[in-house]
Every structure is written in C-alpha cells, then in structure tokens.
Design a protein around this motif. Structure first.
Motif, PDB file in Angstrom:
ATOM      1  N   LEU A  10     -41.446  85.165 -18.394  1.00 28.76           N
ATOM      2  CA  LEU A  10     -41.276  83.763 -17.995  1.00 28.76           C
ATOM      3  C   LEU A  10     -42.185  83.410 -16.820  1.00 28.76           C
ATOM      4  N   LEU A  11     -42.311  84.319 -15.858  1.00 26.95           N
ATOM      5  CA  LEU A  11     -43.223  84.068 -14.739  1.00 26.95           C
ATOM      6  C   LEU A  11     -44.646  83.849 -15.249  1.00 26.95           C
ATOM      7  N   THR A  27     -38.284  98.100 -18.456  1.00 27.06           N
ATOM      8  CA  THR A  27     -37.467  98.425 -19.624  1.00 27.06           C
ATOM      9  C   THR A  27     -36.201  97.577 -19.708  1.00 27.06           C
ATOM     10  N   GLU A  28     -35.705  97.101 -18.595  1.00 27.15           N
ATOM     11  CA  GLU A  28     -34.475  96.323 -18.577  1.00 27.15           C
ATOM     12  C   GLU A  28     -34.774  94.917 -19.116  1.00 27.15           C
ATOM     13  N   ALA A  29     -34.016  94.474 -20.094  1.00 26.70           N
ATOM     14  CA  ALA A  29     -34.298  93.232 -20.831  1.00 26.70           C
ATOM     15  C   ALA A  29     -34.386  92.001 -19.929  1.00 26.70           C
ATOM     16  N   ALA A  30     -33.483  91.863 -18.976  1.00 27.58           N
ATOM     17  CA  ALA A  30     -33.487  90.667 -18.120  1.00 27.58           C
ATOM     18  C   ALA A  30     -34.748  90.616 -17.263  1.00 27.58           C
ATOM     19  N   GLU A  31     -35.145  91.748 -16.684  1.00 30.31           N
ATOM     20  CA  GLU A  31     -36.362  91.759 -15.868  1.00 30.31           C
ATOM     21  C   GLU A  31     -37.593  91.557 -16.741  1.00 30.31           C
ATOM     22  N   LYS A  32     -37.576  92.128 -17.940  1.00 30.48           N
ATOM     23  CA  LYS A  32     -38.703  91.957 -18.857  1.00 30.48           C
ATOM     24  C   LYS A  32     -38.880  90.477 -19.191  1.00 30.48           C
ATOM     25  N   LYS A  33     -37.795  89.802 -19.525  1.00 25.35           N
ATOM     26  CA  LYS A  33     -37.879  88.368 -19.827  1.00 25.35           C
ATOM     27  C   LYS A  33     -38.308  87.596 -18.586  1.00 25.35           C
ATOM     28  N   HIS A  34     -37.810  87.982 -17.429  1.00 24.95           N
ATOM     29  CA  HIS A  34     -38.189  87.316 -16.179  1.00 24.95           C
ATOM     30  C   HIS A  34     -39.706  87.428 -15.969  1.00 24.95           C
ATOM     31  N   GLY A  35     -40.255  88.615 -16.163  1.00 20.86           N
ATOM     32  CA  GLY A  35     -41.699  88.803 -16.018  1.00 20.86           C
ATOM     33  C   GLY A  35     -42.485  87.944 -16.993  1.00 20.86           C
ATOM     34  N   ALA A  88     -41.882  83.486 -24.173  1.00 17.74           N
ATOM     35  CA  ALA A  88     -41.215  84.636 -23.559  1.00 17.74           C
ATOM     36  C   ALA A  88     -40.177  85.220 -24.517  1.00 17.74           C
ATOM     37  N   GLU A  89     -39.416  84.359 -25.140  1.00 12.96           N
ATOM     38  CA  GLU A  89     -38.369  84.826 -26.061  1.00 12.96           C
ATOM     39  C   GLU A  89     -38.971  85.540 -27.277  1.00 12.96           C
ATOM     40  N   ARG A  90     -40.006  84.945 -27.870  1.00 14.19           N
ATOM     41  CA  ARG A  90     -40.654  85.544 -29.047  1.00 14.19           C
ATOM     42  C   ARG A  90     -41.358  86.860 -28.724  1.00 14.19           C
ATOM     43  N   SER A  91     -41.889  86.978 -27.516  1.00 13.01           N
ATOM     44  CA  SER A  91     -42.691  88.145 -27.146  1.00 13.01           C
ATOM     45  C   SER A  91     -41.875  89.316 -26.631  1.00 13.01           C
ATOM     46  N   LEU A  92     -40.640  89.095 -26.316  1.00 13.36           N
ATOM     47  CA  LEU A  92     -39.805  90.084 -25.642  1.00 13.36           C
ATOM     48  C   LEU A  92     -39.887  91.475 -26.267  1.00 13.36           C
ATOM     49  N   ASN A  93     -39.812  91.574 -27.571  1.00 16.68           N
ATOM     50  CA  ASN A  93     -39.815  92.886 -28.226  1.00 16.68           C
ATOM     51  C   ASN A  93     -41.184  93.325 -28.724  1.00 16.68           C
ATOM     52  N   ASN A  94     -42.186  92.462 -28.566  1.00 17.80           N
ATOM     53  CA  ASN A  94     -43.507  92.765 -29.120  1.00 17.80           C
ATOM     54  C   ASN A  94     -44.536  93.228 -28.105  1.00 17.80           C
ATOM     55  N   VAL A  95     -44.222  93.099 -26.822  1.00 18.07           N
ATOM     56  CA  VAL A  95     -45.183  93.458 -25.786  1.00 18.07           C
ATOM     57  C   VAL A  95     -44.557  94.411 -24.778  1.00 18.07           C
ATOM     58  N   CYS A  96     -45.423  95.008 -24.023  1.00 18.45           N
ATOM     59  CA  CYS A  96     -45.025  95.848 -22.902  1.00 18.45           C
ATOM     60  C   CYS A  96     -45.191  95.003 -21.640  1.00 18.45           C
ATOM     61  N   VAL A 144     -59.495  96.648 -15.913  1.00 17.91           N
ATOM     62  CA  VAL A 144     -59.281  95.685 -16.991  1.00 17.91           C
ATOM     63  C   VAL A 144     -58.829  94.346 -16.406  1.00 17.91           C
ATOM     64  N   PRO A 145     -59.507  93.249 -16.799  1.00 15.60           N
ATOM     65  CA  PRO A 145     -59.070  91.934 -16.327  1.00 15.60           C
ATOM     66  C   PRO A 145     -57.762  91.527 -16.987  1.00 15.60           C
ATOM     67  N   LEU A 146     -56.872  90.927 -16.198  1.00 14.00           N
ATOM     68  CA  LEU A 146     -55.539  90.577 -16.685  1.00 14.00           C
ATOM     69  C   LEU A 146     -55.083  89.222 -16.162  1.00 14.00           C
ATOM     70  N   SER A 147     -54.277  88.565 -16.956  1.00 11.60           N
ATOM     71  CA  SER A 147     -53.458  87.468 -16.469  1.00 11.60           C
ATOM     72  C   SER A 147     -52.258  88.116 -15.788  1.00 11.60           C
ATOM     73  N   TYR A 148     -51.746  87.492 -14.759  1.00 14.14           N
ATOM     74  CA  TYR A 148     -50.664  88.109 -13.997  1.00 14.14           C
ATOM     75  C   TYR A 148     -49.856  87.028 -13.305  1.00 14.14           C
ATOM     76  N   ALA A 149     -48.711  87.414 -12.818  1.00 16.21           N
ATOM     77  CA  ALA A 149     -47.884  86.534 -11.986  1.00 16.21           C
ATOM     78  C   ALA A 149     -47.427  87.334 -10.772  1.00 16.21           C
ATOM     79  N   TYR A 150     -47.406  86.686  -9.618  1.00 14.80           N
ATOM     80  CA  TYR A 150     -46.966  87.312  -8.371  1.00 14.80           C
ATOM     81  C   TYR A 150     -45.622  86.739  -7.963  1.00 14.80           C
ATOM     82  N   GLU A 151     -44.729  87.633  -7.521  1.00 14.06           N
ATOM     83  CA  GLU A 151     -43.443  87.204  -6.978  1.00 14.06           C
ATOM     84  C   GLU A 151     -42.889  88.274  -6.063  1.00 14.06           C
ATOM     85  N   ASP A 152     -42.614  87.914  -4.824  1.00 14.00           N
ATOM     86  CA  ASP A 152     -41.898  88.773  -3.876  1.00 14.00           C
ATOM     87  C   ASP A 152     -42.432  90.204  -3.798  1.00 14.00           C
ATOM     88  N   GLY A 153     -43.727  90.354  -3.581  1.00 12.55           N
ATOM     89  CA  GLY A 153     -44.294  91.685  -3.414  1.00 12.55           C
ATOM     90  C   GLY A 153     -44.495  92.449  -4.708  1.00 12.55           C
TER      91      GLY A 153
END
Length: 164
Positions: free
Chosen positions: A120-121, A110-118, A138-146, A47-56
């Motif tokens: 935001l990236l 699952t951890e909220a801070a990492e989820k928001k970080h992802g 990022a704020e609006r999507s936090l609870n609506n996406v995986c 499946v084609p995806l948008s993505y962000a890379y950071e530190d491996g």
C-alpha cells in the motif's frame, strides 16, 4: 538509525554533509533508488527500484526468485542510494546535487498485514491520484510478489548546492 555509525566511513567532504532530517527528506521524496547487494559469487549487484520510506524503513517489492533475492539470502546487508535534485554546472565542470545513502539489513516480509502495508505504501506513492487503484493493486499482488523491508541502521546525506 545510526546505532553503529563508528563502523562506517566518515564523509570526506564534511562541508557537503546533510543532517539526518535532510537525508530523510531525500529518501521520502525520491522517485527511485538503487539497491546494492553482495552475492555468494563475490560480485556486487546494484538494481534500480521503486520504493517507499516510512519510519526508518524502506519497502520495495520484486519477484519471488531472482538475483536480488539470491543475494539477500546470502547476505542481508545492503545499501540503498537515492539521487535527488541534480543540475550540471557547465561553467565549473561540476554538478549541483543532493543524495542520500542508507545502510541496513533487508528481510523478506512474511507477515500478511505488514506485507500489505508495504504494498500500500508503494501503491500510494506511485498511484497517489487514485487510491482505489492503489488498494486494488496491493490486494491483487499480495500473493504474487515478494515484499522486502530494509531496516536502516545508518544514513548519510550529501549536497552540493547551486553556485551563488
């Protein structure tokens, strides 16, 4: 990365193999990639995806249900392919290209801070001209996406340069 290199195939065309820094550059600068998973039904799924890379790590997002999630619940191993620059070389019936393939394990964040970080990236990568939109998204999507995180354990890069 590359803690289990001996379990992966060696690249057949060593003359086109890129070093890790060049492969990371392709991942960092790529616009999209294709996540390939394997499901309980025995069928592969790309499946084609948008993505962000950071530190491996690669971060991407999606719905809370669906084919991608079902496959990753069945098997957390995946590959992710990014194609960089390409140019058809008509005169020699070939293509100049750059590509990177990452192998790793994918987990649902699952951890909220990492989820928001992802998120935001992702938002910063694709809304780079307007951080306010990125942060709001990022704020609006936090609870609506995986949000998913792929920990890269093996990375290869390959290039066929332009003819000189």
């Amino acid at each position: 990365m590359d803690t289990v290199s001996n379990t992966f195939h060696k690249m057949r065309r060593h003359d086109r193999e890129l070093d890790q820094a060049a492969a990371v550059k392709i991942l960092s600068e790529g616009e999209y990639g294709v996540l390939s998973t394997y499901g309980e039904d025995g069928w592969p799924y790309g499946v084609p995806l948008s993505y962000a890379y950071e530190d491996g790590k690669l971060y991407f997002h999606g719905a809370k249900t669906g084919h991608k999630l079902s496959n990753l619940q069945a098997c957390d191993r995946a590959s992710f392919t990014v194609v960089g620059r390409t140019h058809v070389l008509q005169e020699i019936y070939s293509t100049a290209y750059q590509s990177a393939i990452a192998f790793g394990t994918v987990r649902v964040v699952t951890e909220a801070a990492e989820k928001k970080h992802g998120l935001l990236l992702l938002a910063e990568k694709y809304c780079y001209d307007n951080f306010a939109i990125a942060d709001s998204y990022a704020e609006r999507s936090l609870n609506n996406v995986c949000v998913y995180c792929m920990e890269i354990i093996h990375l290869t890069g390959k290039e066929r340069p332009e003819q000189k």
